[in-house]
Design an enzyme around this catalytic site. Structure first.
Site, PDB file in Angstrom:
ATOM      1  CD  GLN A   1      -3.192  -0.568   2.132  1.00  0.00           C
ATOM      2  OE1 GLN A   1      -3.317  -1.457   2.955  1.00  0.00           O
ATOM      3  NE2 GLN A   1      -3.890   0.549   2.187  1.00  0.00           N
TER       4      GLN A   1
ATOM      5  CB  SER B   1       3.036  -4.584   3.835  1.00  0.00           C
ATOM      6  OG  SER B   1       1.863  -4.563   4.604  1.00  0.00           O
ATOM      7  CG  LEU B   2      -1.248  -5.779  -0.687  1.00  0.00           C
ATOM      8  CD1 LEU B   2      -2.385  -6.669  -0.245  1.00  0.00           C
ATOM      9  CD2 LEU B   2      -1.732  -4.558  -1.427  1.00  0.00           C
TER      10      LEU B   2
ATOM     11  NE  ARG C   1      -2.841  -8.233   4.905  1.00  0.00           N
ATOM     12  CZ  ARG C   1      -2.090  -7.183   4.677  1.00  0.00           C
ATOM     13  NH1 ARG C   1      -2.497  -6.268   3.781  1.00  0.00           N
ATOM     14  NH2 ARG C   1      -0.932  -7.005   5.314  1.00  0.00           N
TER      15      ARG C   1
ATOM     16  CG  HIS D   1       2.842  -3.961   9.383  1.00  0.00           C
ATOM     17  ND1 HIS D   1       2.528  -5.243   9.005  1.00  0.00           N
ATOM     18  CD2 HIS D   1       2.783  -3.196   8.255  1.00  0.00           C
ATOM     19  CE1 HIS D   1       2.305  -5.263   7.699  1.00  0.00           C
ATOM     20  NE2 HIS D   1       2.441  -4.032   7.229  1.00  0.00           N
TER      21      HIS D   1
ATOM     22  CD  GLN E   1       2.363  -8.948   5.902  1.00  0.00           C
ATOM     23  OE1 GLN E   1       1.208  -8.548   5.905  1.00  0.00           O
ATOM     24  NE2 GLN E   1       3.010  -9.274   4.795  1.00  0.00           N
TER      25      GLN E   1
END
Length: 306
Positions: A10, A91-92, A116, A200, A249
């Protein structure tokens, strides 16, 4: 020539991303059409025309970036170009990597990352969580700042993005205190980020619980290409280990410096950022200037490889 691929998360989205290559490569359109049928709305029209406010909704952003990244990778494969020897995603982007490594199906992943995003948005009320980028301090100093500024609230290092760049996350008041304290400790900058979700950090544990339930219903296979995970900077082959890494994560730190260090051990000639934007290429150069990087999201990028 050997390649490693990394996939953005993102923040790399923008209205009009992939517009040029969309007109040149039918696989881009086919991939977006496939995703649109799963999501129930025209994802490409939203990516192409906006508005940005809607594209930046986390439940839209996440599938948009995943689909854009996978579409670029499909073009790469369709052209018969050499498969990467290792992958990772920020991340994503870890989901994009797992799709391209055949560990997750594309159809499962499109709706999974949409959900998510929904779980993450619902976990913290608007305005109650924040993130900030701390520039110019060592990791241990940032951790000390988080410990001192928390004052009983949630606050931790969320992304170890590069040497001297750490993103922190937590409650809004704690992040604001840490930003001031970081400047007092010598940070070059402490920038509050324009995000709606404090990713996170432990505020995401309710979202992680929901994500675990969704992941339990999805088939995961051993990757055909190693995927380095954010939580520990290691590749995992067992489906249950991959599933747990994705759950953890959400509320653990993204250890991007460790991921790049692990990628480096594979000795690929070039690291290719596959998908929109150039965020990861910039971070990798700050981590290790000896690493060759480039991007893959325009027709010219593919021509340069061929």
């Amino acid at each position: 020539m050997s390649y490693s691929f990394v996939f953005p998360g993102q923040g790399s989205q923008s209205v009009g991303m992939l517009a040029e290559i969309y007109d040149q490569e039918p696989l881009i359109a086919a991939t977006f059409n496939e995703a649109s049928s799963l999501l129930g709305y025209d994802l490409w029209q939203l990516v192409k025309n906006g508005p940005a406010e809607e594209l930046n909704h986390t439940e839209v952003t996440q599938p948009a970036i995943l689909v854009a990244s996978v579409a670029c990778y499909r073009v790469w494969v369709n052209k018969g170009l050499e498969a990467p020897i290792v992958m990772s995603g920020h991340s994503l982007g870890e989901y994009s990597a797992l799709v391209c490594a055949n560990a997750l199906s594309f159809t499962d992943s499109v709706t999974l990352v949409r959900d998510r995003g929904r779980y993450m948005q619902a976990a913290v009320a608007t305005g109650e969580g924040a993130m900030a980028a701390i520039l110019g301090l060592d990791d241990d100093v940032v951790i000390d700042v988080c410990n001192a500024a928390a004052e009983g609230e949630v606050l931790s290092a969320a992304n170890f993005n590069s040497l001297g760049q750490v993103v922190i996350a937590g409650t809004t008041s704690a992040v604001n205190r840490a930003a001031v304290m970081a400047k007092d400790r010598g940070a070059k900058r402490a920038v509050i980020l324009p995000v709606s979700v404090p990713s996170h950090c432990s505020l995401m544990k309710p979202a992680a619980k929901q994500l675990a339930e969704s992941l339990a219903e999805i088939a995961i296979s051993a990757p055909t290409i190693p995927v380095i995970h954010n939580v520990d900077g290691q590749a995992h082959n067992e489906p249950d280990a991959i599933r747990q890494a994705l759950i953890d994560q959400l509320y653990e730190s993204v250890r991007w410096v460790d991921c790049i260090g692990q990628i480096k051990t594979y000795a690929a000639n070039e690291i290719i950022e596959c998908g929109p934007g150039k965020v990861l290429s910039g971070l990798i150069k700050r981590i290790d200037r000896s690493l060759a990087t480039r991007n893959l999201n325009t027709t010219a990028d593919f021509v340069a490889t061929a």
